[in-house]
Design a protein around this motif. Sequence first.
Motif, PDB file in Angstrom:
ATOM      1  N   TYR A  84      13.008  -1.388  -3.190  1.00  0.00           N
ATOM      2  CA  TYR A  84      11.886  -1.410  -2.256  1.00  0.00           C
ATOM      3  C   TYR A  84      12.372  -1.979  -0.926  1.00  0.00           C
ATOM      4  O   TYR A  84      13.058  -3.009  -0.878  1.00  0.00           O
ATOM      5  CB  TYR A  84      10.759  -2.271  -2.828  1.00  0.00           C
ATOM      6  N   ASP A  85      11.995  -1.320   0.188  1.00  0.00           N
ATOM      7  CA  ASP A  85      12.561  -1.704   1.489  1.00  0.00           C
ATOM      8  C   ASP A  85      11.761  -2.778   2.232  1.00  0.00           C
ATOM      9  O   ASP A  85      12.084  -3.120   3.380  1.00  0.00           O
ATOM     10  CB  ASP A  85      12.729  -0.464   2.381  1.00  0.00           C
ATOM     11  N   GLY A  86      10.698  -3.286   1.624  1.00  0.00           N
ATOM     12  CA  GLY A  86       9.956  -4.376   2.256  1.00  0.00           C
ATOM     13  C   GLY A  86       8.970  -3.949   3.314  1.00  0.00           C
ATOM     14  O   GLY A  86       8.575  -4.769   4.158  1.00  0.00           O
ATOM     15  N   THR A  87       8.534  -2.694   3.264  1.00  0.00           N
ATOM     16  CA  THR A  87       7.596  -2.198   4.284  1.00  0.00           C
ATOM     17  C   THR A  87       6.397  -3.119   4.453  1.00  0.00           C
ATOM     18  O   THR A  87       5.993  -3.442   5.580  1.00  0.00           O
ATOM     19  CB  THR A  87       7.126  -0.780   3.915  1.00  0.00           C
ATOM     20  N   TRP A  88       5.803  -3.561   3.361  1.00  0.00           N
ATOM     21  CA  TRP A  88       4.588  -4.380   3.407  1.00  0.00           C
ATOM     22  C   TRP A  88       4.863  -5.859   3.183  1.00  0.00           C
ATOM     23  O   TRP A  88       3.927  -6.651   3.046  1.00  0.00           O
ATOM     24  CB  TRP A  88       3.584  -3.866   2.365  1.00  0.00           C
ATOM     25  N   THR A 145      -5.235   2.210  -3.392  1.00  0.00           N
ATOM     26  CA  THR A 145      -5.367   0.930  -4.100  1.00  0.00           C
ATOM     27  C   THR A 145      -3.988   0.277  -4.142  1.00  0.00           C
ATOM     28  O   THR A 145      -3.029   0.886  -4.638  1.00  0.00           O
ATOM     29  CB  THR A 145      -5.891   1.141  -5.526  1.00  0.00           C
ATOM     30  N   PRO A 146      -3.853  -0.924  -3.615  1.00  0.00           N
ATOM     31  CA  PRO A 146      -2.521  -1.515  -3.529  1.00  0.00           C
ATOM     32  C   PRO A 146      -2.031  -2.055  -4.871  1.00  0.00           C
ATOM     33  O   PRO A 146      -2.807  -2.328  -5.784  1.00  0.00           O
ATOM     34  CB  PRO A 146      -2.719  -2.661  -2.540  1.00  0.00           C
ATOM     35  N   TYR A 189       0.815  -1.213   0.000  1.00  0.00           N
ATOM     36  CA  TYR A 189       0.000   0.000   0.000  1.00  0.00           C
ATOM     37  C   TYR A 189       0.853   1.269   0.000  1.00  0.00           C
ATOM     38  O   TYR A 189       0.343   2.353   0.264  1.00  0.00           O
ATOM     39  CB  TYR A 189      -0.927   0.006   1.210  1.00  0.00           C
ATOM     40  N   CYS A 190       2.138   1.150  -0.325  1.00  0.00           N
ATOM     41  CA  CYS A 190       2.971   2.356  -0.379  1.00  0.00           C
ATOM     42  C   CYS A 190       2.476   3.268  -1.507  1.00  0.00           C
ATOM     43  O   CYS A 190       2.201   2.816  -2.618  1.00  0.00           O
ATOM     44  CB  CYS A 190       4.428   1.999  -0.646  1.00  0.00           C
ATOM     45  N   THR A 191       2.383   4.544  -1.195  1.00  0.00           N
ATOM     46  CA  THR A 191       1.984   5.504  -2.217  1.00  0.00           C
ATOM     47  C   THR A 191       3.206   5.863  -3.076  1.00  0.00           C
ATOM     48  O   THR A 191       4.358   5.667  -2.641  1.00  0.00           O
ATOM     49  CB  THR A 191       1.429   6.776  -1.583  1.00  0.00           C
ATOM     50  N   PRO A 192       2.985   6.409  -4.267  1.00  0.00           N
ATOM     51  CA  PRO A 192       4.126   6.869  -5.075  1.00  0.00           C
ATOM     52  C   PRO A 192       5.009   7.858  -4.320  1.00  0.00           C
ATOM     53  O   PRO A 192       6.234   7.824  -4.458  1.00  0.00           O
ATOM     54  CB  PRO A 192       3.451   7.526  -6.285  1.00  0.00           C
TER      55      PRO A 192
END
Length: 463
Positions: free
Chosen positions: A123-127, A143-144, A101-104
């Motif tokens: 990408y740091d793997g937040t989700w 929107t994911p 769900y990271c936004t731009p």
Amino acid sequence: MTSPIRTRIAPSPTGFLHLGTARTALFSWAYARHHGGQFVLRIEDTDVARSTQDSVEQILASMKWLGLEYDEGPIYQMQRLERYHAVVEQMIAAGTAYRCYCTPEELDAMKAGQEARGEKRRYDGTWRPEPGKTLPAIPEGVTPVVRFKNPIDGDVTWDDVVKGPITINNREIDDLIILRPDGVPTYNFAVVIDDWDMAITHVFRGDEHINNTPWQINIFKALGAKLPAFGHIPVILGDDGQKLSKRRGAVSVTAYEDNGYLPEAMLNYLARLGWSHGDDELFSIEQMVSWFDGSHISKSPAQWDPAKLEWVNAHYIKQADDARLATLVTAQLAKRGLSAPQRLEAMCGLFKDRCSTTVALADWLAMYVSPVTPSDADRAQHLTDAVKPAVLTFADKLEGLATWDKASISAAIKETIAAHGLKMPQLAIPVRVLACGRAQTPSVDAVLELFDKEILLNRLRSV
């Protein structure tokens, strides 16, 4: 080989089919035909904003002109969205994919911070779900995307058909997006599902895709799908040493058709552009199929050489059937608003040895149906006051011929030069200049025989 060989070509309809893709299509097609397998055409149209129907039609026209028949297709990715969505849901359920769900804006800030710290942008793997990890609260109104959960450790290794063993560490790649917010899959995901569903056994493609291959191999493995063999073909370089591409220097395949090249010449030239069979330079497509077993593909970039292509095309022009050339020349003349002359086949047979394209052949043969304008230099050099009476005598003799053929015209030439005390070139060259607009042609009697009698007489009497 335990399963039938199946290869594919999968162009994106965001522009014309260019030379590099045409060569890849040829290699893929020839490999399938060599092994008695199947060749599939797939249209990778998931770049919705840039894909066009005109591009699709140009791709299909190019394949048809080259004679690269496909056994299945064209198959369009945008008609397979349900299948991609189904696989995505299966992967999420299996834990090999997840929603992000990271936004731009958050992604931009993440990468900016990495750059500031001198780290690789990724990408740091937040989700990314992990045992014991608490994920952030799902934000409203976002929107994911769906990301592939790429392995963190270990290497991806494959034995490339062209380049040999290649190894890339999984830490060099991150969790790529496989499904966009709009529900359209990304290239690296869709291509795997397509190759899996279509039972593709061998993937030939440009070596710019090498960096995509580890992701694709990992997705294949996550799905428990059988891996195809990969063969990455070096790029084609232009005259400036830079890669030919849709955006840089490449010319569409259909442009070569328009410019008077023959498909068998293009296939022969493309085949030798990065592949060899001994020292053979000229060979039929049937010979290539019999030889092309996937070996002897160069590991180094190939250099596009327009002069070499022209030389190859000239060879095939000379070999071509005159009736076929007449059809092609008729089309070239029509572009100039000219109707095809009578006896066009004979004209093609006479002039084809001098031409490297059907455009050049049309340039010659246009003189039979279109006025010519000799240059001032040719007139001054060859149409002297001493020779003009002989030209008029020759015209009178031609007018009186009962039979219009090469032998009768040749006899008229000999009678004229004898009557005026000239040598053959002293009459033949001025006649060429007036009739053809140039000083050099094939045998003058053979050239004149193909003229409409009245057109020729009018030109000679314009002396």
